[in-house]
Design a protein around this motif. Structure first.
Motif, PDB file in Angstrom:
ATOM      1  N   PHE A   1      69.228  30.813  49.425  1.00 35.69           N
ATOM      2  CA  PHE A   1      68.241  30.300  50.378  1.00 35.69           C
ATOM      3  C   PHE A   1      66.813  30.580  49.921  1.00 35.69           C
ATOM      4  O   PHE A   1      65.943  29.707  50.005  1.00 35.69           O
ATOM      5  CB  PHE A   1      68.479  30.867  51.777  1.00 35.69           C
ATOM      6  CG  PHE A   1      67.654  30.165  52.811  1.00 35.69           C
ATOM      7  CD1 PHE A   1      67.932  28.856  53.160  1.00 35.69           C
ATOM      8  CD2 PHE A   1      66.587  30.788  53.405  1.00 35.69           C
ATOM      9  CE1 PHE A   1      67.159  28.183  54.093  1.00 35.69           C
ATOM     10  CE2 PHE A   1      65.799  30.130  54.344  1.00 35.69           C
ATOM     11  CZ  PHE A   1      66.092  28.819  54.688  1.00 35.69           C
ATOM     12  N   LEU A   2      66.560  31.774  49.417  1.00 28.38           N
ATOM     13  CA  LEU A   2      65.213  32.088  48.940  1.00 28.38           C
ATOM     14  C   LEU A   2      64.834  31.207  47.752  1.00 28.38           C
ATOM     15  O   LEU A   2      63.677  30.801  47.616  1.00 28.38           O
ATOM     16  CB  LEU A   2      65.088  33.570  48.604  1.00 28.38           C
ATOM     17  CG  LEU A   2      65.246  34.530  49.800  1.00 28.38           C
ATOM     18  CD1 LEU A   2      65.114  35.973  49.337  1.00 28.38           C
ATOM     19  CD2 LEU A   2      64.271  34.209  50.920  1.00 28.38           C
ATOM     20  N   GLU A   3      65.799  30.873  46.918  1.00 28.19           N
ATOM     21  CA  GLU A   3      65.524  29.957  45.806  1.00 28.19           C
ATOM     22  C   GLU A   3      65.177  28.562  46.329  1.00 28.19           C
ATOM     23  O   GLU A   3      64.280  27.897  45.801  1.00 28.19           O
ATOM     24  CB  GLU A   3      66.713  29.897  44.844  1.00 28.19           C
ATOM     25  CG  GLU A   3      66.491  28.997  43.648  1.00 28.19           C
ATOM     26  CD  GLU A   3      65.249  29.347  42.818  1.00 28.19           C
ATOM     27  OE1 GLU A   3      64.620  28.411  42.284  1.00 28.19           O
ATOM     28  OE2 GLU A   3      64.884  30.539  42.702  1.00 28.19           O
ATOM     29  N   ALA A   4      65.862  28.108  47.379  1.00 29.16           N
ATOM     30  CA  ALA A   4      65.537  26.808  47.987  1.00 29.16           C
ATOM     31  C   ALA A   4      64.104  26.829  48.530  1.00 29.16           C
ATOM     32  O   ALA A   4      63.372  25.836  48.414  1.00 29.16           O
ATOM     33  CB  ALA A   4      66.527  26.472  49.093  1.00 29.16           C
ATOM     34  N   LEU A   5      63.678  27.957  49.109  1.00 26.42           N
ATOM     35  CA  LEU A   5      62.289  28.068  49.587  1.00 26.42           C
ATOM     36  C   LEU A   5      61.314  28.012  48.418  1.00 26.42           C
ATOM     37  O   LEU A   5      60.281  27.342  48.494  1.00 26.42           O
ATOM     38  CB  LEU A   5      62.092  29.365  50.376  1.00 26.42           C
ATOM     39  CG  LEU A   5      62.762  29.437  51.737  1.00 26.42           C
ATOM     40  CD1 LEU A   5      62.472  30.782  52.391  1.00 26.42           C
ATOM     41  CD2 LEU A   5      62.332  28.298  52.642  1.00 26.42           C
ATOM     42  N   ARG A   6      61.630  28.719  47.332  1.00 23.79           N
ATOM     43  CA  ARG A   6      60.757  28.675  46.141  1.00 23.79           C
ATOM     44  C   ARG A   6      60.595  27.245  45.640  1.00 23.79           C
ATOM     45  O   ARG A   6      59.483  26.806  45.336  1.00 23.79           O
ATOM     46  CB  ARG A   6      61.340  29.544  45.020  1.00 23.79           C
ATOM     47  CG  ARG A   6      61.075  31.008  45.157  1.00 23.79           C
ATOM     48  CD  ARG A   6      61.572  31.771  43.906  1.00 23.79           C
ATOM     49  NE  ARG A   6      61.751  33.154  44.246  1.00 23.79           N
ATOM     50  CZ  ARG A   6      62.885  33.736  44.601  1.00 23.79           C
ATOM     51  NH1 ARG A   6      64.013  33.039  44.636  1.00 23.79           N
ATOM     52  NH2 ARG A   6      62.931  35.004  44.923  1.00 23.79           N
ATOM     53  N   ARG A   7      61.719  26.529  45.528  1.00 22.92           N
ATOM     54  CA  ARG A   7      61.671  25.144  45.041  1.00 22.92           C
ATOM     55  C   ARG A   7      60.837  24.258  45.950  1.00 22.92           C
ATOM     56  O   ARG A   7      60.207  23.312  45.486  1.00 22.92           O
ATOM     57  CB  ARG A   7      63.085  24.583  44.909  1.00 22.92           C
ATOM     58  CG  ARG A   7      63.823  25.058  43.678  1.00 22.92           C
ATOM     59  CD  ARG A   7      65.090  24.242  43.407  1.00 22.92           C
ATOM     60  NE  ARG A   7      65.952  24.074  44.561  1.00 22.92           N
ATOM     61  CZ  ARG A   7      66.928  24.908  44.917  1.00 22.92           C
ATOM     62  NH1 ARG A   7      67.186  25.971  44.209  1.00 22.92           N
ATOM     63  NH2 ARG A   7      67.658  24.658  45.985  1.00 22.92           N
ATOM     64  N   SER A   8      60.830  24.555  47.254  1.00 24.98           N
ATOM     65  CA  SER A   8      60.061  23.734  48.194  1.00 24.98           C
ATOM     66  C   SER A   8      58.580  24.129  48.210  1.00 24.98           C
ATOM     67  O   SER A   8      57.773  23.481  48.871  1.00 24.98           O
ATOM     68  CB  SER A   8      60.637  23.859  49.608  1.00 24.98           C
ATOM     69  OG  SER A   8      60.291  25.108  50.183  1.00 24.98           O
ATOM     70  N   GLY A   9      58.249  25.229  47.504  1.00 28.26           N
ATOM     71  CA  GLY A   9      56.868  25.700  47.498  1.00 28.26           C
ATOM     72  C   GLY A   9      56.511  26.543  48.704  1.00 28.26           C
ATOM     73  O   GLY A   9      55.336  26.784  48.972  1.00 28.26           O
TER      74      GLY A   9
END
Length: 136
Positions: free
Chosen positions: A80-88
């Motif tokens: 989930f934190l990686e998905a947030l990183r990808r979304s900026g």
């Protein structure tokens, strides 16, 4: 995952948002399932949620004061934190709610993310932290 990232990033799920009236929410979502305190005390019960499956809207004085998602499928913290990183979307640890088997982060639109440690014996394929709730 996309709906959770949208909630954390924008503070909304589609047209559902903090500040809207309960009647507006029910126009969009249909009737919610009220918390037992609401059933018992009616309008005197403030701050308790109405539920629509994984979605919970806490209501005070007829207005939504928080929007929360509690995913029914396991979502790992790192995923989930990686998905947030990808979304900026920025996030940071939230020490006030991090203890024992719980890890918390603040992110995006003021969302609070709670992750709970789960063991393989609890039915999870891999031991680790899994998202329990995202709330704005």
């Amino acid at each position: 995952m996309d709906v959770l990232v949208a909630l954390v990033t924008t503070g909304r799920i589609g047209r559902v948002r903090v500040g809207m009236s309960l009647s507006e929410a029910e126009e969009l979502l249909g009737p919610g399932r009220p918390h037992p305190a609401i059933v018992l005390f009616g309008s005197r019960a403030s701050g308790y949620p109405y539920r629509w499956g994984d979605l919970a809207l806490s209501v005070s004085d007829g207005r939504v004061d928080s929007v929360a998602l509690e995913p029914s499928e396991a979502i790992g913290r790192d995923e989930f934190l990686e998905a947030l990183r990808r979304s900026g979307t920025s996030f940071e640890p939230y020490p006030e709610l991090t203890f024992d088997g719980q890890a918390a982060f603040r992110a995006g639109a003021g969302a609070v993310l709670l992750f709970s440690y789960r063991r393989v014996a609890e039915g999870f394929g891999t031991a680790g932290y899994y998202l329990v709730r995202a709330r704005v």
